[in-house]
Design a protein around this motif. Sequence first.
Motif, mmCIF file in Angstrom:
data_model
loop_
_atom_site.group_PDB
_atom_site.id
_atom_site.type_symbol
_atom_site.label_atom_id
_atom_site.label_comp_id
_atom_site.label_asym_id
_atom_site.label_seq_id
_atom_site.Cartn_x
_atom_site.Cartn_y
_atom_site.Cartn_z
ATOM 1 N N UNK A 80 -2.369 16.949 3.973
ATOM 2 C CA UNK A 80 -3.257 16.173 2.648
ATOM 3 C C UNK A 80 -2.847 15.339 1.975
ATOM 4 N N UNK A 81 -2.953 14.145 2.175
ATOM 5 C CA UNK A 81 -1.985 12.979 0.916
ATOM 6 C C UNK A 81 -2.856 12.410 0.189
ATOM 7 N N UNK A 82 -3.117 12.734 -1.029
ATOM 8 C CA UNK A 82 -3.714 11.837 -2.452
ATOM 9 C C UNK A 82 -2.831 11.297 -3.303
ATOM 10 N N UNK A 83 -3.563 9.921 -3.507
ATOM 11 C CA UNK A 83 -2.252 9.602 -5.508
ATOM 12 C C UNK A 83 -3.246 8.853 -6.066
ATOM 13 N N UNK A 84 -2.845 8.001 -7.135
ATOM 14 C CA UNK A 84 -3.381 7.564 -8.069
ATOM 15 C C UNK A 84 -2.708 6.280 -7.927
ATOM 16 N N UNK A 85 -3.614 5.536 -7.416
ATOM 17 C CA UNK A 85 -3.402 3.777 -6.821
ATOM 18 C C UNK A 85 -2.845 3.516 -8.616
ATOM 19 N N UNK A 86 -2.166 2.237 -8.180
ATOM 20 C CA UNK A 86 -1.360 1.837 -9.284
ATOM 21 C C UNK A 86 -1.726 1.696 -10.729
ATOM 22 N N UNK A 87 -1.883 1.438 -12.146
ATOM 23 C CA UNK A 87 -2.182 1.419 -12.514
ATOM 24 C C UNK A 87 -3.518 2.462 -13.253
ATOM 25 N N UNK A 88 -3.658 3.330 -12.616
ATOM 26 C CA UNK A 88 -4.846 4.201 -12.643
ATOM 27 C C UNK A 88 -3.678 5.631 -12.697
ATOM 28 N N UNK A 89 -4.655 6.690 -13.484
ATOM 29 C CA UNK A 89 -3.954 8.209 -13.654
ATOM 30 C C UNK A 89 -2.562 8.131 -14.132
ATOM 31 N N UNK A 90 -1.665 8.993 -13.475
ATOM 32 C CA UNK A 90 -0.177 8.888 -14.124
ATOM 33 C C UNK A 90 0.384 7.759 -12.726
ATOM 34 N N UNK A 91 -0.025 7.099 -12.430
ATOM 35 C CA UNK A 91 0.782 5.995 -11.780
ATOM 36 C C UNK A 91 1.267 5.062 -13.035
ATOM 37 N N UNK A 92 2.311 4.266 -12.422
ATOM 38 C CA UNK A 92 2.669 2.862 -13.378
ATOM 39 C C UNK A 92 1.655 1.804 -13.707
ATOM 40 N N UNK A 93 1.507 1.363 -14.862
ATOM 41 C CA UNK A 93 0.474 1.114 -15.299
ATOM 42 C C UNK A 93 0.950 -1.036 -15.141
ATOM 43 N N UNK A 94 0.616 -1.343 -14.789
ATOM 44 C CA UNK A 94 0.637 -2.707 -14.248
ATOM 45 C C UNK A 94 0.051 -3.948 -14.105
ATOM 46 N N UNK A 95 -0.513 -4.548 -14.695
ATOM 47 C CA UNK A 95 -0.936 -6.180 -14.736
ATOM 48 C C UNK A 95 -0.815 -7.005 -13.161
ATOM 49 N N UNK A 96 0.173 -6.215 -12.296
ATOM 50 C CA UNK A 96 0.472 -7.257 -10.939
ATOM 51 C C UNK A 96 0.112 -7.004 -10.061
ATOM 52 N N UNK A 97 -0.265 -7.484 -8.892
ATOM 53 C CA UNK A 97 -1.486 -6.689 -7.694
ATOM 54 C C UNK A 97 -2.457 -5.934 -7.724
ATOM 55 N N UNK A 98 -2.920 -5.750 -9.327
ATOM 56 C CA UNK A 98 -4.432 -5.728 -8.885
ATOM 57 C C UNK A 98 -5.623 -5.995 -7.618
ATOM 58 N N UNK A 99 -5.100 -6.288 -6.653
ATOM 59 C CA UNK A 99 -5.933 -6.613 -5.505
ATOM 60 C C UNK A 99 -5.492 -4.929 -4.369
ATOM 61 N N UNK A 100 -6.603 -5.230 -3.749
ATOM 62 C CA UNK A 100 -6.659 -4.780 -2.324
ATOM 63 C C UNK A 100 -5.283 -4.612 -1.668
ATOM 64 N N UNK A 101 -5.138 -5.970 -1.574
ATOM 65 C CA UNK A 101 -3.875 -6.794 -0.444
ATOM 66 C C UNK A 101 -2.806 -6.074 -1.231
ATOM 67 N N UNK A 102 -2.620 -5.980 -2.108
ATOM 68 C CA UNK A 102 -1.654 -5.123 -2.800
ATOM 69 C C UNK A 102 -1.658 -3.418 -2.955
ATOM 70 N N UNK A 103 -2.855 -3.087 -2.637
ATOM 71 C CA UNK A 103 -3.244 -1.856 -2.988
ATOM 72 C C UNK A 103 -2.843 -1.137 -1.136
ATOM 73 N N UNK A 104 -3.339 -2.044 0.331
ATOM 74 C CA UNK A 104 -2.952 -1.484 0.881
ATOM 75 C C UNK A 104 -0.979 -1.589 1.311
#
Length: 303
Positions: A80-104
Amino acid sequence: MSKFPCGLRRAIAALAAFCVLTTAAAAEERRLAVTPEVSLRVVDEGPRNGRPPVVLITGWGFTADIWRDQAQRLARTRRVVSFDPRSQGRSTVTAQGMTPAQRARDLDAVLTQLGLDKVHLVGWSQGVQDVAAYVDGFGTRKLAGVVLVDAAVSSGSGAVLRDPQAAAQTLRFLSIYAAQPEAYARGMLGAIISRPLDKAQTDRLAADIAAVPTAIGSAALVADLYGADLTPALKKLDRPTLIVASATSPELQAQRDEVTILPKGQIAIVENAAHTVFIDQPDRFAQILDRFLAETDATGAPG
């Protein structure tokens, strides 16, 4: 002759098997760089036993920890793999790519770096949009099955014209969020979770949501709801697909309609649950998910 009676031997064997599974399920945390500027916190657990792994994709503002109970259940028998998406939790906070396409694209980078193939994607809320964007951008070659939890796939900006009242409500909520993020977070938790949580759980979840900078969180939410039209991905999703919906979901009819579009779709409706069906009805959700995974594993996915 054996030293122990037959029944006792069976009990000892069962205990030993349980201990093996429990040991195999120990979680490992790591950081994976998905772009040169962004790395994600990834939780990897469970046995590498040939069964298709499950990848759990969380919703807006939350971390991988929202899946903790379900991940531990699944990790008894598979990876089982889970993760914090970008800018959430302990992942890198960034203003770039806050879209479903970038998270994909981030998701594909995680799958590639971990060497994961023929996986089950389980996306909840915002995670539903991320799964749809993944299928739209990368196809289904790496997928064994898909589970979409309590959210309809976004139809993009056209949704504003179809339901202007909902769009207006979203904008009102965003103004509250921008002004009072912690108060908004607590109100949101009360709306999406019907099961009573203790104060520590509520505080932790509210802190996760409030920790996302409001400008970034607002951009992500608008992109999720009114960005790209992701509904074409439904016809491309040629793997077994399960929609798990709350009986009280305002998007229930839209989710029912999606089953008729999906090439291999089915739906399970969970009573007495709000948006977080896997928290409100954890045993029922686990039962539904386990049955789907077993059926999909038995039939296998084409190459």
